[in-house]
Design a protein around this motif. Structure first.
Motif, PDB file in Angstrom:
ATOM      1  N   THR A 330      34.334  21.344  35.985  1.00 21.78           N
ATOM      2  CA  THR A 330      32.931  21.149  36.352  1.00 21.78           C
ATOM      3  C   THR A 330      31.993  22.190  35.755  1.00 21.78           C
ATOM      4  O   THR A 330      30.790  21.969  35.677  1.00 21.78           O
ATOM      5  CB  THR A 330      32.776  21.171  37.881  1.00 21.78           C
ATOM      6  N   GLY A 331      32.544  23.330  35.350  1.00 25.27           N
ATOM      7  CA  GLY A 331      31.700  24.399  34.834  1.00 25.27           C
ATOM      8  C   GLY A 331      30.958  25.161  35.912  1.00 25.27           C
ATOM      9  O   GLY A 331      30.119  26.011  35.619  1.00 25.27           O
ATOM     10  N   LYS A 332      31.287  24.892  37.190  1.00 22.58           N
ATOM     11  CA  LYS A 332      30.630  25.561  38.306  1.00 22.58           C
ATOM     12  C   LYS A 332      31.540  26.635  38.900  1.00 22.58           C
ATOM     13  O   LYS A 332      32.746  26.638  38.657  1.00 22.58           O
ATOM     14  CB  LYS A 332      30.244  24.546  39.392  1.00 22.58           C
ATOM     15  N   GLN A 333      30.953  27.507  39.694  1.00 22.03           N
ATOM     16  CA  GLN A 333      31.699  28.602  40.305  1.00 22.03           C
ATOM     17  C   GLN A 333      32.869  28.075  41.126  1.00 22.03           C
ATOM     18  O   GLN A 333      32.756  27.064  41.821  1.00 22.03           O
ATOM     19  CB  GLN A 333      30.775  29.417  41.217  1.00 22.03           C
ATOM     20  N   ILE A 334      34.013  28.753  41.034  1.00 20.71           N
ATOM     21  CA  ILE A 334      35.150  28.410  41.886  1.00 20.71           C
ATOM     22  C   ILE A 334      35.029  29.195  43.192  1.00 20.71           C
ATOM     23  O   ILE A 334      34.461  30.287  43.225  1.00 20.71           O
ATOM     24  CB  ILE A 334      36.497  28.700  41.195  1.00 20.71           C
ATOM     25  N   TYR A 335      35.561  28.630  44.270  1.00 19.42           N
ATOM     26  CA  TYR A 335      35.403  29.242  45.592  1.00 19.42           C
ATOM     27  C   TYR A 335      36.721  29.687  46.206  1.00 19.42           C
ATOM     28  O   TYR A 335      36.731  30.296  47.266  1.00 19.42           O
ATOM     29  CB  TYR A 335      34.703  28.260  46.537  1.00 19.42           C
ATOM     30  N   ARG A 336      37.825  29.380  45.530  1.00 21.91           N
ATOM     31  CA  ARG A 336      39.138  29.802  46.034  1.00 21.91           C
ATOM     32  C   ARG A 336      39.969  30.346  44.885  1.00 21.91           C
ATOM     33  O   ARG A 336      39.812  29.936  43.736  1.00 21.91           O
ATOM     34  CB  ARG A 336      39.868  28.635  46.704  1.00 21.91           C
ATOM     35  N   TYR A 337      40.875  31.254  45.225  1.00 17.35           N
ATOM     36  CA  TYR A 337      41.777  31.752  44.198  1.00 17.35           C
ATOM     37  C   TYR A 337      42.603  30.593  43.650  1.00 17.35           C
ATOM     38  O   TYR A 337      43.038  29.711  44.410  1.00 17.35           O
ATOM     39  CB  TYR A 337      42.729  32.795  44.788  1.00 17.35           C
ATOM     40  N   PRO A 338      42.881  30.567  42.347  1.00 16.14           N
ATOM     41  CA  PRO A 338      43.747  29.521  41.779  1.00 16.14           C
ATOM     42  C   PRO A 338      45.103  29.500  42.477  1.00 16.14           C
ATOM     43  O   PRO A 338      45.655  30.547  42.821  1.00 16.14           O
ATOM     44  CB  PRO A 338      43.877  29.945  40.307  1.00 16.14           C
TER      45      PRO A 338
END
Length: 418
Positions: A330-338
């Protein structure tokens, strides 16, 4: 001659109508807001009596008198709105209020985690579909007990199936790989329910009592005794580095995220929110946001040259407000660790640990503080590293600081000449 017969006396305003079958219909007569006479049927014998009909008439007259007073004062519309909301409140459930709560909080930074917590732990529960007015203490106790017996899917590990969908492990084998929800997690779920109802009350979606009380919160042990040894930390970071370099398209961020978690002690949300403009390479500091304390900003040092190089690499070509850690899709900020970070932690650290001593990625923050306490760093300095609002929060690590005192006593005893 009218077919309606007035009873009269103390039953003035009550009329009856006798049918050929012998049944008696009861009616009430009253003046509406326009001062017009209205007749309204309230029931038939034997379920309805003149005494019951009189009670209904008096209640109707009381409501009309109240309406007349509000009409006279000019706030009739507000009064009718409150009556409508009060009527709706009798049917409202937590799920009803949650729709409005999530809609109002859609633009907040913690919305993804809040939405996930609601859908996973609250939405499908019986208590969430019961009218809030009817929720009892017993319902809340059953809900909390149910959560205490619930297993969380640890590290993204699902129950194993074959290609045809047949289970490869029993339910007990699957649960043996999982952890039950901790008291802290259950309190967070319960706290979200309290917040949803309070929000509904504040925004006037709901008018009524909040049945959820803080007295049902579970006790938690805040003493932090789990930490990574130097060898475990090195092994964990080496595997993250290999993963990041081997799968650069998918997992290119995991090594830098791990380094920041180990060296800054920042929370997951703080690290993943990091933007290019928050990195000051010239002065060797990172500006971090503490979302738990009204989005308070604080600084942490760039601990190694390797971290500096990686920060410079991922900041290149980004604007000051562009996030460093974004989704490839999505190119958006991630909110959880991979998820791969959880699996690596399992393979490098937890494989030889007892169940109660297993580490999570959230424990990386505690691990840094614990190791600092073991090295003899004062609690006031640790509090600054973790950006604790109160030194009382840092006191959880004081127990580990006693190791330094023990070593000092041993050194002192060796020097004694008896």
């Amino acid at each position: 001659m009218s077919k309606y017969k007035s009873i009269g006396g103390k039953y003035k305003g009550i009329e009856i109508y006798k049918k050929l079958s012998g049944a008696i219909s009861y009616y009430i007569r009253y003046k509406d807001l326009e001062n017009k006479t209205k007749r309204e049927k309230v029931g038939e014998s034997p379920t309805m009596t003149k005494t019951k009909a009189l009670e209904i008439l008096r209640q109707k007259q009381s409501e009309l008198n109240t309406l007349r007073r509000h009409l006279h004062s000019g706030d009739i519309n507000n009064y009718l709105l409150e009556r409508s909301r009060a009527s709706d409140s009798l049917r409202l459930t937590i799920n009803d209020l949650a729709v409005m709560y999530l809609k109002d909080k859609a633009n907040t930074k913690d919305f993804p985690s809040t939405k996930s917590r609601y859908h996973i732990h609250i939405e499908s529960e019986k208590i969430s579909n019961k009218p809030i007015m009817l929720i009892t203490n017993e319902d809340i106790k059953k809900f909390i007990q149910n959560k205490k017996d619930t297993y969380s899917v640890r590290n993204g590990m699902q129950r194993k199936r074959d290609r045809k969908g047949k289970w490869l492990e029993t339910k007990s084998e699957y649960e043996s790989r999982q952890n039950k929800l901790t008291n802290t997690t259950i309190n967070a779920i319960y706290g979200l329910m309290i917040t949803i109802v309070n929000h509904g009350t504040q925004e006037e979606y709901y008018i009524g009592r909040n049945p959820f009380h803080s007295k049902f919160r579970l006790p938690t042990d805040n003493i932090k005794l789990k930490y990574l040894s130097d060898e475990e930390t090195s092994l964990f970071l080496r595997q993250l580095k290999w993963q990041s370099e081997s799968f650069e398209i998918i997992d290119k961020y995991v090594y830098l995220i791990g380094l920041l978690a180990v060296t800054t002690g920042a929370r997951m949300r703080t690290i993943l929110y990091l933007r290019a403009g928050d990195v000051d390479l010239d002065n060797g500091v990172i500006h971090l946001c503490n979302f738990k304390v009204n989005e308070q900003w604080y600084e942490s040092a760039i601990a190694t040259d390797e971290i500096r190089e990686l920060l410079q690499k991922f900041s290149k070509g980004r604007g000051p407000n562009d996030h460093l850690f974004v989704s490839n899709r999505t190119g958006k900020q991630i909110y959880r660790y991979p998820r791969v970070m959880n699996k690596i932690l399992e393979l490098t650290v937890n494989w030889h640990r007892q169940e109660e001593n297993r580490m999570t990625l959230r424990d990386l923050r505690n691990s840094l503080a614990s190791n600092l306490a073991r090295k003899g760093i004062s609690l006031s300095h640790i509090a600054k590293v973790l950006n604790h609002k109160s030194i009382a929060s840092t006191a959880r690590y004081a127990q580990l600081g006693s190791e330094v005192a023990i070593e000092a006593i041993r050194d002192y005893a060796k020097r004694l000449n008896v």
